[in-house]
Scaffold this motif. Structure first.
Motif, PDB file in Angstrom:
ATOM      1  N   ARG A  69       0.818  -1.217   0.000  1.00 24.29           N
ATOM      2  CA  ARG A  69       0.000   0.000   0.000  1.00 24.29           C
ATOM      3  C   ARG A  69       0.850   1.265   0.000  1.00 24.29           C
ATOM      4  O   ARG A  69       0.362   2.347  -0.319  1.00 24.29           O
ATOM      5  N   LEU A  70       2.120   1.119   0.381  1.00 25.72           N
ATOM      6  CA  LEU A  70       3.007   2.289   0.472  1.00 25.72           C
ATOM      7  C   LEU A  70       3.815   2.514  -0.807  1.00 25.72           C
ATOM      8  O   LEU A  70       4.727   3.332  -0.821  1.00 25.72           O
ATOM      9  N   MET A  71       3.469   1.789  -1.879  1.00 25.20           N
ATOM     10  CA  MET A  71       4.270   1.813  -3.097  1.00 25.20           C
ATOM     11  C   MET A  71       4.555   3.236  -3.592  1.00 25.20           C
ATOM     12  O   MET A  71       5.671   3.570  -3.965  1.00 25.20           O
ATOM     13  N   PHE A  72       3.530   4.082  -3.606  1.00 20.37           N
ATOM     14  CA  PHE A  72       3.695   5.434  -4.139  1.00 20.37           C
ATOM     15  C   PHE A  72       3.659   6.499  -3.040  1.00 20.37           C
ATOM     16  O   PHE A  72       3.488   7.679  -3.325  1.00 20.37           O
ATOM     17  N   LYS A  73       3.836   6.064  -1.790  1.00 19.36           N
ATOM     18  CA  LYS A  73       3.834   7.015  -0.691  1.00 19.36           C
ATOM     19  C   LYS A  73       5.121   7.840  -0.711  1.00 19.36           C
ATOM     20  O   LYS A  73       6.207   7.321  -0.923  1.00 19.36           O
ATOM     21  N   ARG A  74       4.977   9.135  -0.465  1.00 21.52           N
ATOM     22  CA  ARG A  74       6.149  10.014  -0.464  1.00 21.52           C
ATOM     23  C   ARG A  74       6.802  10.029   0.927  1.00 21.52           C
ATOM     24  O   ARG A  74       6.953  11.075   1.556  1.00 21.52           O
ATOM     25  N   ASP A  75       7.162   8.834   1.393  1.00 18.80           N
ATOM     26  CA  ASP A  75       7.891   8.741   2.644  1.00 18.80           C
ATOM     27  C   ASP A  75       9.385   8.875   2.357  1.00 18.80           C
ATOM     28  O   ASP A  75       9.789   9.125   1.214  1.00 18.80           O
ATOM     29  N   ASP A  76      10.209   8.710   3.388  1.00 19.02           N
ATOM     30  CA  ASP A  76      11.657   8.891   3.203  1.00 19.02           C
ATOM     31  C   ASP A  76      12.221   7.949   2.149  1.00 19.02           C
ATOM     32  O   ASP A  76      13.040   8.347   1.317  1.00 19.02           O
ATOM     33  N   LEU A  77      11.784   6.678   2.186  1.00 17.19           N
ATOM     34  CA  LEU A  77      12.285   5.699   1.226  1.00 17.19           C
ATOM     35  C   LEU A  77      11.832   6.027  -0.188  1.00 17.19           C
ATOM     36  O   LEU A  77      12.629   5.977  -1.132  1.00 17.19           O
ATOM     37  N   GLY A  78      10.558   6.374  -0.346  1.00 15.51           N
ATOM     38  CA  GLY A  78      10.035   6.714  -1.667  1.00 15.51           C
ATOM     39  C   GLY A  78      10.736   7.914  -2.272  1.00 15.51           C
ATOM     40  O   GLY A  78      11.084   7.919  -3.461  1.00 15.51           O
ATOM     41  N   ILE A  79      10.968   8.944  -1.444  1.00 14.77           N
ATOM     42  CA  ILE A  79      11.659  10.149  -1.925  1.00 14.77           C
ATOM     43  C   ILE A  79      13.101   9.827  -2.298  1.00 14.77           C
ATOM     44  O   ILE A  79      13.613  10.311  -3.310  1.00 14.77           O
ATOM     45  N   GLU A  80      13.751   8.972  -1.498  1.00 19.05           N
ATOM     46  CA  GLU A  80      15.137   8.593  -1.786  1.00 19.05           C
ATOM     47  C   GLU A  80      15.243   7.838  -3.117  1.00 19.05           C
ATOM     48  O   GLU A  80      16.155   8.094  -3.914  1.00 19.05           O
ATOM     49  N   ILE A  81      14.306   6.945  -3.358  1.00 16.23           N
ATOM     50  CA  ILE A  81      14.313   6.184  -4.610  1.00 16.23           C
ATOM     51  C   ILE A  81      14.138   7.112  -5.810  1.00 16.23           C
ATOM     52  O   ILE A  81      14.892   7.038  -6.785  1.00 16.23           O
ATOM     53  N   ILE A  82      13.140   7.992  -5.746  1.00 16.87           N
ATOM     54  CA  ILE A  82      12.880   8.910  -6.860  1.00 16.87           C
ATOM     55  C   ILE A  82      14.052   9.867  -7.057  1.00 16.87           C
ATOM     56  O   ILE A  82      14.439  10.176  -8.197  1.00 16.87           O
ATOM     57  N   ARG A  83      14.639  10.332  -5.953  1.00 17.50           N
ATOM     58  CA  ARG A  83      15.763  11.271  -6.026  1.00 17.50           C
ATOM     59  C   ARG A  83      16.964  10.660  -6.748  1.00 17.50           C
ATOM     60  O   ARG A  83      17.717  11.358  -7.435  1.00 17.50           O
ATOM     61  N   ILE A  84      17.133   9.356  -6.627  1.00 18.26           N
ATOM     62  CA  ILE A  84      18.235   8.672  -7.313  1.00 18.26           C
ATOM     63  C   ILE A  84      17.825   8.219  -8.712  1.00 18.26           C
ATOM     64  O   ILE A  84      18.569   8.377  -9.681  1.00 18.26           O
ATOM     65  N   ALA A  85      16.614   7.653  -8.827  1.00 18.87           N
ATOM     66  CA  ALA A  85      16.181   7.018 -10.075  1.00 18.87           C
ATOM     67  C   ALA A  85      15.926   8.009 -11.204  1.00 18.87           C
ATOM     68  O   ALA A  85      16.315   7.763 -12.358  1.00 18.87           O
ATOM     69  N   LEU A  86      15.281   9.131 -10.898  1.00 14.88           N
ATOM     70  CA  LEU A  86      14.904  10.069 -11.964  1.00 14.88           C
ATOM     71  C   LEU A  86      16.111  10.676 -12.670  1.00 14.88           C
ATOM     72  O   LEU A  86      16.195  10.620 -13.912  1.00 14.88           O
ATOM     73  N   PRO A  87      17.073  11.263 -11.945  1.00 14.50           N
ATOM     74  CA  PRO A  87      18.260  11.780 -12.652  1.00 14.50           C
ATOM     75  C   PRO A  87      19.035  10.688 -13.383  1.00 14.50           C
ATOM     76  O   PRO A  87      19.587  10.938 -14.463  1.00 14.50           O
ATOM     77  N   ALA A  88      19.077   9.482 -12.801  1.00 18.70           N
ATOM     78  CA  ALA A  88      19.792   8.372 -13.451  1.00 18.70           C
ATOM     79  C   ALA A  88      19.143   8.020 -14.788  1.00 18.70           C
ATOM     80  O   ALA A  88      19.831   7.819 -15.791  1.00 18.70           O
ATOM     81  N   ALA A  89      17.799   7.949 -14.796  1.00 23.09           N
ATOM     82  CA  ALA A  89      17.076   7.629 -16.035  1.00 23.09           C
ATOM     83  C   ALA A  89      17.274   8.723 -17.077  1.00 23.09           C
ATOM     84  O   ALA A  89      17.461   8.440 -18.268  1.00 23.09           O
ATOM     85  N   LEU A  90      17.242   9.982 -16.643  1.00 24.19           N
ATOM     86  CA  LEU A  90      17.439  11.104 -17.572  1.00 24.19           C
ATOM     87  C   LEU A  90      18.853  11.096 -18.153  1.00 24.19           C
ATOM     88  O   LEU A  90      19.043  11.363 -19.342  1.00 24.19           O
ATOM     89  N   ALA A  91      19.838  10.778 -17.317  1.00 26.84           N
ATOM     90  CA  ALA A  91      21.229  10.707 -17.789  1.00 26.84           C
ATOM     91  C   ALA A  91      21.400   9.583 -18.803  1.00 26.84           C
ATOM     92  O   ALA A  91      22.093   9.729 -19.816  1.00 26.84           O
ATOM     93  N   LEU A  92      20.757   8.441 -18.532  1.00 22.52           N
ATOM     94  CA  LEU A  92      20.827   7.307 -19.459  1.00 22.52           C
ATOM     95  C   LEU A  92      20.145   7.635 -20.782  1.00 22.52           C
ATOM     96  O   LEU A  92      20.558   7.149 -21.839  1.00 22.52           O
TER      97      LEU A  92
END
Length: 513
Positions: free
Chosen positions: A20-43
């Protein structure tokens, strides 16, 4: 005291952790997006820049674009063999070392404070105690709490050394073997493509050290969970390439030579930016040559090299079999394959995030976060795959004419469409599982499982291509990606290897009163 840690008696259930927490903007969710989004854009930045590069070169004529295409294929294949193992290993090892170093520094500081306070209780003249501080040195109650501003990460130094050596070796080999390699790719001695292809490959090869060094440094930054710096450097370098292309190709009338020079300059610019940023954070000169991690890098590097070769053979064989079916089938297969592979870039962003977070969490022995992070990136990967299925399916169905006007090719694309679209969730999970396994430093299993999967898939290719033709090839590739996903599911789902803690329930616990 209430123990809120859960004991996983059936490891397979880990995939449904906190669904249920898959898209929750908790610390873990924010950390994943903070790393994943720039990485995907760079790729994604490099393929976009290459596409624009191709547009400029295309104006020179069909011979030039064909020549450059062959040269780029040779350069990319040579780079792929070294880039993937180097970046993957660097990310995991740097994340582990940085985390362990941080924990040790914090422990030393706590111990020093404890001892200092203990001594202070015995000292009647607290007012005479001096506290001296400098930017790199802190004295507390007479104890040295020095923590260097720049980190000492032996794996970072090792990665840069290997990147430079491998880059120079690649440059020398491609320059001196340019003609034989082009001949191997079908460019015959009398072909009009030979001269421009050789020029482009020779000059482009001069940028190999910069390419390998840049990617090694990207691995270091990923290990620090910093994907914004590589994105910044990549965008600046690619913009420089796009600006220089028309100037050198047309204004200076250098043709394909100008295109190669523009690309080499952009690669060294990326390398320079990353190096300047890196030396501000890391002391790249290790205390001793013995601190370098050569044996660890080479051992795991050869394992991932076998993995890359196995994966490359499987896909290359599929393309070869499609080519034997005829020009129409090959054209449709190439278009479908490019779409199929390009969409993986988004999933690779999640894979990078999973690898960096898991490597740190394993080093901290924070198995609760390991479980939560692995489950979250896999769940997000599956949902991403479902979304890509819809986008790719509708996009190819209504937009295949963008790639070709040939009715026969469009018809074949329509036949391959169900496989390209339907396998997106499987593909996304397979790529994210790669990041998860690398984050756990499970390189041995990753290598052996990929070799096994490729052997089975090659057998399926021969059998299904013979009986099913174009459809058979895509069915075999579906089996290939399905087996890759199953290999990841099996490792985690059975709680084996680094995931053994899922069976024993040895997760870090938190308590509440």
């Amino acid at each position: 005291m209430v123990d809120v840690a859960r004991k996983w008696t059936i490891p397979m259930f880990v995939f449904f952790t906190d669904l249920r927490l898959m898209f929750k903007r908790d610390d873990l969710g924010i950390e994943i997006i903070r790393i994943a989004l720039p990485a995907a854009l760079a790729l994604a930045a490099d393929p976009i820049a290459s596409l624009i590069d191709t547009v400029f070169i295309g104006h020179l004529g069909p011979v030039e674009i064909a020549a450059v295409g062959v040269s780029i294929a040779i350069f990319n294949q040579a780079s792929k063999v070294t880039i993937f193992p180097l970046v993957s290993i660097t990310t995991s090892f740097v994340a582990e070392e940085d985390t362990i170093k941080r924990i040790q520094d914090e422990q030393m500081k706590d111990d020093a404070l404890e001892k200092g306070l203990s001594r202070n209780k015995e000292d009647e003249n607290l007012e005479n105690t001096e506290i001296k501080e400098t930017p790199c040195r802190s004295m507390c109650f007479g104890f040295d709490l020095r923590i260097s501003e720049r980190r000492v990460i032996p794996s970072a130094s090792t990665a840069l050394f290997l990147g430079a050596v491998l880059g120079m070796m690649q440059a020398v080999l491609l320059i001196f073997l340019a003609k034989p390699l082009l001949k191997l790719m079908g460019v015959k001695p009398g072909s009009p493509m030979l001269s421009p292809a050789k020029k482009y490959l020779t000059i482009r090869s001069l940028g190999a050290p910069a390419v390998l060094l840049s990617l090694a440094m990207q691995g270091v930054f990923r290990g620090f969970k910093d994907t914004k710096t590589p994105l910044y450097a990549t965008v600046v370098g690619d913009l420089m390439n796009i600006i220089l292309d028309p100037i050198l190709i047309f204004t200076c009338r250098l043709g394909v030579t100008g295109a190669a020079i523009a690309h080499v300059i952009s690669q060294y610019l990326i390398c320079l930016i990353l190096f300047i940023k890196l030396i501000q954070q890391v002391d790249l000169l290790p205390p001793s040559i013995k601190d370098l991690q050569f044996s660890k890098f080479l051992k795991n590097g050869f394992l991932l090299l076998a993995r890359v070769i196995a994966a490359t053979i499987c896909v290359t064989l599929a393309a070869s079999m499609a080519a034997r079916l005829g020009t129409t089938q090959m054209a449709a297969f190439q278009i479908c394959l490019q779409v199929w592979m390009t969409t993986s870039l988004l999933a690779d962003g999640l894979a990078v995030a999973g690898q960096a977070i898991l490597a740190c969490s394993f080093a901290e022995k924070d198995y609760r976060k390991v479980t939560a992070a692995a489950a979250r990136v896999l769940q997000m990967g599956f949902v991403l795959g479902v979304g890509l299925s819809l986008v790719v399916g509708l996009g190819l169905y209504f937009g295949s004419s963008i790639f070709t006007k040939d009715i026969s090719v469009i018809h074949m694309i329509t036949i391959g469409l169900p496989f390209v679209a339907a396998t997106q969730p499987i593909n996304s999970l397979a790529f994210v599982f790669d990041g998860v396994n690398f984050g756990a430093s499970d390189f041995v299993y990753s290598a052996y499982s990929m070799v096994t999967v490729s052997l089975v898939s090659i057998g399926a290719l021969f059998a299904l291509a013979k009986s099913g033709g174009f459809v058979g090839i895509w069915l075999a590739l579906t089996i290939y990606m399905g087996l890759r996903t199953c290999a990841g599911l099996w490792r985690m789902g059975t709680g084996t290897g680094p995931w053994r803690f899922l069976r024993t329930g040895s997760q870090v616990t938190t308590t509440t009163t």
